[in-house]
Design an enzyme around this catalytic site. Structure first.
Site, PDB file in Angstrom:
ATOM      1  N   ASN A 141      41.498  52.966  33.176  1.00  0.00           N
ATOM      2  CA  ASN A 141      41.658  52.436  34.530  1.00  0.00           C
ATOM      3  C   ASN A 141      42.700  53.308  35.222  1.00  0.00           C
ATOM      4  OD1 ASN A 141      42.029  50.952  36.826  1.00  0.00           O
ATOM      5  ND2 ASN A 141      42.227  48.978  35.773  1.00  0.00           N
ATOM      6  N   ARG A 198      36.863  52.612  35.023  1.00  0.00           N
ATOM      7  CA  ARG A 198      36.748  51.680  36.137  1.00  0.00           C
ATOM      8  C   ARG A 198      36.734  52.470  37.443  1.00  0.00           C
ATOM      9  NH1 ARG A 198      41.180  48.089  39.129  1.00  0.00           N
ATOM     10  NH2 ARG A 198      39.714  47.033  40.478  1.00  0.00           N
ATOM     11  N   HIS A 255      35.984  43.542  42.517  1.00  0.00           N
ATOM     12  CA  HIS A 255      36.246  42.694  41.336  1.00  0.00           C
ATOM     13  C   HIS A 255      34.960  42.288  40.626  1.00  0.00           C
ATOM     14  CE1 HIS A 255      40.110  41.079  43.458  1.00  0.00           C
ATOM     15  NE2 HIS A 255      40.443  42.056  42.630  1.00  0.00           N
ATOM     16  N   ARG A 271      47.836  41.964  51.347  1.00  0.00           N
ATOM     17  CA  ARG A 271      46.716  42.220  52.267  1.00  0.00           C
ATOM     18  C   ARG A 271      46.443  41.001  53.142  1.00  0.00           C
ATOM     19  NH1 ARG A 271      42.690  44.164  47.540  1.00  0.00           N
ATOM     20  NH2 ARG A 271      44.445  44.648  46.220  1.00  0.00           N
ATOM     21  N   GLU A 321      44.467  31.793  36.506  1.00  0.00           N
ATOM     22  CA  GLU A 321      44.570  31.399  35.098  1.00  0.00           C
ATOM     23  C   GLU A 321      45.850  30.627  34.793  1.00  0.00           C
ATOM     24  OE1 GLU A 321      44.298  34.968  32.652  1.00  0.00           O
ATOM     25  OE2 GLU A 321      42.533  35.579  33.790  1.00  0.00           O
ATOM     26  N   GLU A 348      38.793  42.167  31.994  1.00  0.00           N
ATOM     27  CA  GLU A 348      38.066  43.237  32.674  1.00  0.00           C
ATOM     28  C   GLU A 348      37.829  44.432  31.757  1.00  0.00           C
ATOM     29  OE1 GLU A 348      40.573  42.742  36.415  1.00  0.00           O
ATOM     30  OE2 GLU A 348      38.678  43.465  37.222  1.00  0.00           O
TER      31      GLU A 348
END
Ligand code: AMP
Length: 400
Positions: free
Chosen positions: A7, A91, A180, A241, A334, A384
């Site tokens: 990643n 990724r 995502h 954001r 989570e 992921e």
């Protein structure tokens, strides 16, 4: 099959080496501050131990060389040679509409990843640097690009189009792509397993709530709608954001503050969201800490985050005409029982009820809804890296 998951960020590289035969994470770590001058940080965890050291990494090629060294030499080595790695999964944030699934890397794939870099400049160029660095450091090992956008490619035009002149969609490819995707796909599949039903017959709303945040509506295992758009800016209030904002407000701010397009890009992507509203932090724990001490702007940021998430869940519940499960995942989803309770509060009209006894303190895979709730509310930790490795295995098998 042993898969190295990469990643690559603009100045960082995270990796995991996963044995896909048994799911074991053989080694994981990261290189930070790549190419920023000065010392870079390097961390590796393997064999139940962790090493952390300062290194030199002027570019991704050097960073990948450090990773290869750590995997193959010294106390934390887990393979004798890089040739024992069967594939590398990268990724990639933006695959435009060219990649409905993961793709084995060749020159065409690299050209497209580069081309889509205009839409995700921070991410795609870094991913490409990571891919090329792996090609140089580990020649002969096949690489696969796993795109954040692929899972969203099942959206139909009514969902992915913006109401702009059609030729700008055709010529500039301005449309909604989502992000995502690997996480939404992974938790939706896990939800189906938990419910003991085929995903093909389920309607699921997945809430990936982390520093970046998005919600998706999934029908029969396929994405119908998602909150992120042309870039990962649209939708929910995020760490830094804006999420949804009237474009007229953006233009007004640019004019009145004399901001250039690049400066406005920084404003909406890095200075807004929880950080911008609270004036304190983009980190949800800081926001809640300040809110508990009576900070009104932290409270406002929290309320805005919750409200926006609630709006999307409500919209997707209507779009799907009901749902079987709502899934919470990622750092906030989570771990934060309070935010889950706030988002699911007053959902009685939809028949969705959280059970405080199950939700309070839950940070693991669990059904946190009451027995009579019309939809299951599930906390499912995302993974992921494992999802990227799985898609890498699938892409390699298909290419054979
Ligand atoms: P991610 O981007 O998925 O790594 O999530 C990062 C976000 O999760 C940050 O805003 C963290 O503050 C938040 N987070 C992590 N742990 C907790 C926690 N225990 N309670 C609330 N938020 C958390």
């Amino acid at each position: 099959m042993i898969v190295l998951v990469m990643n690559s960020g603009s100045s960082s590289l995270k990796f995991q080496l996963i044995n896909m035969d048994n799911g074991e994470v053989m080694s994981k770590g990261l290189v930070e501050r790549i190419g920023l001058g000065g010392v870079a940080g390097f961390e590796v965890k393997a064999k139940g131990e962790k090493i952390k050291k300062d290194v030199t990494a002027d570019n991704h090629k050097q960073a990948v060389a450090l990773v290869v060294d750590a995997l193959t030499k010294g106390d934390l080595a887990v393979v004798d040679d890089f040739s024992m790695i069967d594939a590398i999964g990268h990724r990639v944030v933006q695959g435009g509409d060219s990649f409905p699934k993961a793709a084995v890397v060749d020159q065409r794939v690299k050209d497209l990843v580069k081309g889509y870099g205009v839409m995700a400049p921070l991410h795609n160029y870094a991913a490409l640097a990571g891919i090329e660095a792996c090609e140089e450091n580990m020649p002969g090992i096949p690489s696969v690009c796993v795109f954040d956008t692929s899972y969203h490619m099942t959206m139909d035009p009514a969902h992915y189009m913006y109401a702009i002149p059609y030729e700008d969609y055709e010529n500039l490819k301005v449309r909604r792509y989502g992000a995502h995707g690997t996480s939404h796909k992974y938790v939706a599949r896990e939800a189906a397993k938990a419910l003991g039903r085929p995903i093909e017959e389920l309607k699921i709303i997945t809430c990936h709530l982390g520093n970046g945040a998005s919600i998706s509506a999934i029908n029969g295992g396929k994405i119908v709608d998602t909150s992120m758009g042309f870039t990962p800016l649209e939708g929910l209030v995020m760490g830094t954001r804006t999420g949804d904002i009237d474009p007229a407000a953006v233009l007004y701010i640019m004019k009145h503050k004399g901001l250039s397009p690049d400066e406005m890009d920084t404003y909406v992507n890095k200075q807004s969201g929880l950080l911008g509203v609270s004036g304190l932090s983009n980190d949800f724990r800081d926001i809640e800490g300040a809110m508990d001490e009576g900070n009104e702007r932290a409270q406002l940021a929290y309320d805005m985050f919750v409200l926006r998430a609630k709006k999307y869940i409500g919209a997707y519940y209507a779009e799907l005409n009901g749902c079987d499960a709502i899934v919470f995942t990622a750092g906030i989803g989570e771990n934060d029982d309070r935010v889950r309770a706030s988002i699911c509060a007053d959902f009685d009209a939809l028949g969705i009820k959280l059970d405080p006894a199950k939700n309070d303190g839950c940070r693991e895979f669990r059904d946190v809804s009451t027995d009579d709730s019309k939809a299951r509310v599930l906390v499912i930790p995302t993974n992921e890296e494992y999802a990227i490795a799985s898609e890498t295995v699938e892409a390699i098998a298909e290419a054979k």
